[in-house]
Write an enzyme that holds these catalytic residues in place. Structure first.
Site, PDB file in Angstrom:
ATOM      1  N   ASN A 225      -4.648 -33.479   0.230  1.00  0.00           N
ATOM      2  CA  ASN A 225      -4.489 -34.747   0.045  1.00  0.00           C
ATOM      3  C   ASN A 225      -4.907 -35.929   0.938  1.00  0.00           C
ATOM      4  O   ASN A 225      -5.190 -36.985   0.469  1.00  0.00           O
ATOM      5  CB  ASN A 225      -2.974 -35.182  -0.495  1.00  0.00           C
ATOM      6  CG  ASN A 225      -2.327 -34.880   0.682  1.00  0.00           C
ATOM      7  OD1 ASN A 225      -2.410 -34.340   1.850  1.00  0.00           O
ATOM      8  ND2 ASN A 225      -0.866 -35.619   0.791  1.00  0.00           N
TER       9      ASN A 225
ATOM     10  N   GLY B 137       1.808 -29.036   4.391  1.00  0.00           N
ATOM     11  CA  GLY B 137       1.635 -28.728   2.679  1.00  0.00           C
ATOM     12  C   GLY B 137       3.063 -28.581   2.634  1.00  0.00           C
ATOM     13  O   GLY B 137       3.876 -29.149   2.887  1.00  0.00           O
TER      14      GLY B 137
ATOM     15  N   GLY C 231       5.711 -23.541   3.803  1.00  0.00           N
ATOM     16  CA  GLY C 231       5.958 -23.765   5.398  1.00  0.00           C
ATOM     17  C   GLY C 231       7.051 -22.915   5.621  1.00  0.00           C
ATOM     18  O   GLY C 231       6.916 -22.080   6.846  1.00  0.00           O
TER      19      GLY C 231
ATOM     20  N   GLU D 167       4.559 -29.751   8.546  1.00  0.00           N
ATOM     21  CA  GLU D 167       4.741 -31.179   7.973  1.00  0.00           C
ATOM     22  C   GLU D 167       4.747 -30.827   6.664  1.00  0.00           C
ATOM     23  O   GLU D 167       3.980 -30.510   5.998  1.00  0.00           O
ATOM     24  CB  GLU D 167       3.545 -31.950   8.533  1.00  0.00           C
ATOM     25  CG  GLU D 167       3.378 -32.293   9.945  1.00  0.00           C
ATOM     26  CD  GLU D 167       4.551 -33.061  10.421  1.00  0.00           C
ATOM     27  OE1 GLU D 167       5.043 -33.950   9.721  1.00  0.00           O
ATOM     28  OE2 GLU D 167       4.878 -32.966  11.857  1.00  0.00           O
TER      29      GLU D 167
HETATM   30  P1  NAP Z   1      -0.035 -26.032  -0.273  1.00  0.00           P
HETATM   31  O1  NAP Z   1      -0.144 -25.611  -1.524  1.00  0.00           O
HETATM   32  O2  NAP Z   1       1.188 -25.611   0.610  1.00  0.00           O
HETATM   33  O3  NAP Z   1      -1.114 -25.552   0.593  1.00  0.00           O
HETATM   34  C1  NAP Z   1      -1.548 -26.285   1.957  1.00  0.00           C
HETATM   35  C2  NAP Z   1      -2.285 -25.444   2.774  1.00  0.00           C
HETATM   36  O4  NAP Z   1      -1.846 -24.161   2.866  1.00  0.00           O
HETATM   37  C3  NAP Z   1      -3.646 -25.012   1.767  1.00  0.00           C
HETATM   38  O5  NAP Z   1      -4.766 -24.759   2.884  1.00  0.00           O
HETATM   39  C4  NAP Z   1      -3.250 -23.637   1.163  1.00  0.00           C
HETATM   40  O6  NAP Z   1      -4.388 -23.102   0.857  1.00  0.00           O
HETATM   41  C5  NAP Z   1      -2.565 -23.031   2.490  1.00  0.00           C
HETATM   42  N1  NAP Z   1      -1.722 -21.922   1.892  1.00  0.00           N
HETATM   43  C6  NAP Z   1      -1.019 -21.547   0.889  1.00  0.00           C
HETATM   44  N2  NAP Z   1      -0.227 -20.648   0.728  1.00  0.00           N
HETATM   45  C7  NAP Z   1      -0.467 -20.046   1.975  1.00  0.00           C
HETATM   46  C8  NAP Z   1       0.256 -19.015   2.805  1.00  0.00           C
HETATM   47  N3  NAP Z   1       1.130 -18.225   2.012  1.00  0.00           N
HETATM   48  N4  NAP Z   1      -0.235 -18.671   3.831  1.00  0.00           N
HETATM   49  C9  NAP Z   1      -0.866 -19.814   4.524  1.00  0.00           C
HETATM   50  N5  NAP Z   1      -1.489 -20.738   4.216  1.00  0.00           N
HETATM   51  C10 NAP Z   1      -1.128 -20.991   2.777  1.00  0.00           C
HETATM   52  O7  NAP Z   1       0.185 -27.680  -0.257  1.00  0.00           O
HETATM   53  P2  NAP Z   1      -0.960 -28.777  -1.109  1.00  0.00           P
HETATM   54  O8  NAP Z   1      -0.741 -28.770  -2.257  1.00  0.00           O
HETATM   55  O9  NAP Z   1      -2.369 -28.613  -0.183  1.00  0.00           O
HETATM   56  O10 NAP Z   1      -0.372 -30.150  -0.179  1.00  0.00           O
HETATM   57  C11 NAP Z   1       0.821 -30.741  -0.629  1.00  0.00           C
HETATM   58  C12 NAP Z   1       1.829 -30.888  -0.073  1.00  0.00           C
HETATM   59  O11 NAP Z   1       1.782 -31.150   1.237  1.00  0.00           O
HETATM   60  C13 NAP Z   1       3.187 -31.626  -0.537  1.00  0.00           C
HETATM   61  O12 NAP Z   1       4.127 -31.163  -0.470  1.00  0.00           O
HETATM   62  C14 NAP Z   1       3.022 -32.958   0.561  1.00  0.00           C
HETATM   63  O13 NAP Z   1       4.424 -33.820   0.602  1.00  0.00           O
HETATM   64  C15 NAP Z   1       2.698 -32.184   1.696  1.00  0.00           C
HETATM   65  N6  NAP Z   1       2.030 -32.970   2.719  1.00  0.00           N
HETATM   66  C16 NAP Z   1       2.970 -33.286   3.897  1.00  0.00           C
HETATM   67  C17 NAP Z   1       2.541 -34.039   4.919  1.00  0.00           C
HETATM   68  C18 NAP Z   1       3.309 -34.387   6.065  1.00  0.00           C
HETATM   69  O14 NAP Z   1       2.714 -34.909   7.097  1.00  0.00           O
HETATM   70  N7  NAP Z   1       4.676 -34.368   5.863  1.00  0.00           N
HETATM   71  C19 NAP Z   1       1.290 -34.507   4.533  1.00  0.00           C
HETATM   72  C20 NAP Z   1       0.453 -34.404   3.522  1.00  0.00           C
HETATM   73  C21 NAP Z   1       1.048 -33.585   2.511  1.00  0.00           C
HETATM   74  P3  NAP Z   1      -4.848 -23.024  -0.552  1.00  0.00           P
HETATM   75  O15 NAP Z   1      -5.499 -24.315  -0.757  1.00  0.00           O
HETATM   76  O16 NAP Z   1      -6.371 -22.119  -0.472  1.00  0.00           O
HETATM   77  O17 NAP Z   1      -4.005 -22.842  -1.541  1.00  0.00           O
END
Ligand code: NAP
Length: 499
Positions: free
Chosen positions: A152, A228, A233, A250
């Site tokens: 994002n 993510g 996490g 985060e």
């Molecule tokens: P996500 O599905 O959790 O993926 C984040 C990253 O982790 C991607 O690179 C993903 O790879 C990887 N990943 C997925 N499963 C994994 C595993 N089992 N082990 C290691 N890495 C893994 O999240 P997203 O859909 O990209 O992002 C949206 C989320 O991020 C929302 O919940 C949002 O609130 C949160 N976010 C939080 C902040 C903050 O600062 N608090 C800022 C921005 C976003 P793939 O893409 O290859 O699946």
């Protein structure tokens, strides 16, 4: 011809060991293929970690002001390439062009800030308990850091993590989200052009299961910085415990904007539209709950409905588009499922459906959606939807407001619109969140203050600002005794007796 991109391992761009690839497509138009990327696995992660380990010795010994000079050059290069990177981001991730420019600007700001830290990286000097003894604590680099980022904020978030890690003297292996690898590859090309030595930053593209897990499990990776979903996490934290890694998480949010009865409603409206529907609601700080005083509820909701009805959906590269696509079709399905839940729990004010009129059918679009009369415990008021959907929860008293604000598992960003200075300060004291705003929406953090949340939004660390240096460096306490004799701390207290 689809352009091919490879992993960056040391000085070389290399295909995945298996030769496998995946494609990234534009969420605004699925026929627009951005590129073909290495679908990597543990062997590629091993190679990247080995390159990062080799580079660690000379990078960590380079004087920090010199590392800072490289970051200054990178900041300038990013500024020169801001438009190119922003356009690529809008094409690959979907956010409208002005927002993509803001994403790149965040990276530029963090580069300048962390470049300056090269001449500070302050430690501590304290008086010793003993005579003729000097006491201080210095920051040391930790080693190879694993950085796993979401789609994002595809340039800002890698920058938030990489620049403090690098200025502290660490080297890195970066895995971008599979929906936005092109943004990260181009960003890292500019880092190399700016003078980052080979091996200091390595990029491995591929899935979370294959690449993410291999980074988290790798014994030579000492630190994981992840942004993510909360569930991802938690899984990462569990795995990383096996090798005692330091982990910064985060995670998700369910951020409220409170609109009090004395609020400037026009200002609140502008801020709500920006916070709830900007980036199609796909920000961790998105305002997905609007807690509105009953006295102004009807007037506010009707004004908001009119504003939302006028929003133009479309390709973020086109002038006049207010709201771009969501990231992919799975996201459309997930948001539609929540909209169905919302219909059974609350009153739909506007939206609630995928948007498929005309050119929108080529991509992944969802109508900006508002529900009202939402109960605080309803699923749409509790769970992170991560799309252009917001829930209005009417309230009658301040105590009820505090209870509703804090009655979710997340705690990232909170906001209050009021003209009452006493309530403004109470909100800062009483709302459980890592970011608090008054008379401003839930988005708009700046690069030199800590960023992060409480409760299920993270595990207590903060990004950017000084706080990021604490995460990416190890403290070493140093004592230099120039008394010429054995002085046992806490035991040899003769100098006290002499007085
Ligand atoms: P996500 O599905 O959790 O993926 C984040 C990253 O982790 C991607 O690179 C993903 O790879 C990887 N990943 C997925 N499963 C994994 C595993 N089992 N082990 C290691 N890495 C893994 O999240 P997203 O859909 O990209 O992002 C949206 C989320 O991020 C929302 O919940 C949002 O609130 C949160 N976010 C939080 C902040 C903050 O600062 N608090 C800022 C921005 C976003 P793939 O893409 O290859 O699946």
């Amino acid at each position: 011809m689809t352009k091919s991109y490879q992993n960056l391992i040391g000085a070389d761009w290399k295909a995945a060991d298996s030769g496998a690839t995946f494609t990234s497509v534009s969420p605004a138009n699925h026929d627009d293929v951005i590129g073909e990327f290495a679908s990597s696995g543990p062997a590629d992660v091993d190679a990247a970690v080995a390159a990062a380990r080799r580079a660690f010795g000379s990078w960590s010994l380079m004087p920090a002001p010199k590392r800072g000079e490289i970051l200054f050059r990178i900041a300038r290069l990013l500024a020169e390439h801001k438009e190119e990177l922003s356009r690529l981001m809008t094409r690959e991730m979907g956010k409208v062009l002005p927002e993509a420019r803001g994403d790149v600007q965040e990276a530029i700001d963090v580069a300048y800030y962390m470049a300056g830290e090269g001449r500070r990286l302050f430690g501590q000097t304290v008086p010793s308990e003993m005579p003729d003894k000097f006491a201080m604590a210095i920051r040391r680099p930790i080693g190879v850091v694993g950085i796993i980022t979401p789609w994002n904020f595809p340039v800002a978030i890698p920058a938030w993590k990489l620049f403090p890690a690098l200025i502290c003297g660490n080297t890195a292996v970066l895995k971008p989200a599979s929906d936005t690898p092109a943004c990260v590859v181009r960003f890292v090309e500019l880092l190399m052009e700016g003078g980052v030595p080979a091996g200091v930053v390595n990029v491995v593209t591929g899935s979370g299961a294959q690449v993410g897990n291999a980074i988290v499990d790798h014994p030579d990776v000492r630190v994981i910085s992840f942004t993510g979903h909360t569930e991802t996490g938690i899984e990462i934290s569990r795995r990383a415990a096996e090798t005692l890694k330091r982990v910064s998480l985060e995670l998700g949010g369910k951020n409220p904007i409170v609109i009090w009865e004395d609020a400037d409603l026009d200002l609140a409206l502008d801020s709500v539209v920006w916070s709830a529907f900007g980036t199609s609601g796909q920000r961790c700080t998105a305002a997905s709950r609007l807690i509105v005083h009953r006295a102004v509820h009807d007037e506010f909701v009707e004004a908001l409905r009119k504003r939302v009805a006028a929003l133009v959906l479309g390709d973020g590269l086109e002038d006049g588009t207010d709201v771009g696509p969501v990231i992919n079709d799975q996201a459309v399905e997930k948001i539609a499922a929540y909209a169905a839940i919302g219909r059974s729990e609350a009153e739909l004010v506007i939206g609630g459906e995928p948007a498929r009129d005309g050119d929108l059918a080529r991509g992944s679009f969802f109508q900006p959606t508002i529900f009202t009369e939402v109960r605080p415990e309803a699923r749409i008021a509790q769970e992170e939807i991560f799309g252009p959907v917001t829930s209005v929860i009417p309230v009658d008293s301040w105590d009820q407001t505090v209870e509703v604000v804090n009655g979710v598992k997340y705690g990232l960003s909170t906001s209050l619109f009021t003209r009452d200075v006493n309530l403004a300060f109470r909100s800062i004291r009483d709302f459980d969140s890592g970011l608090g705003y008054v008379n401003h929406g839930t988005i708009g953090a700046e690069a030199h203050l800590p960023f992060g949340g409480v409760k299920a939004t993270g595990n207590g660390h903060r990004e950017v600002g000084q706080a990021a240096l604490d995460f990416f460096s190890e403290w070493k306490s140093v004592y230099i005794d120039y008394s010429g004799k054995l002085q046992r701390a806490q035991i040899d207290m003769s100098f006290v007796d002499q007085e």
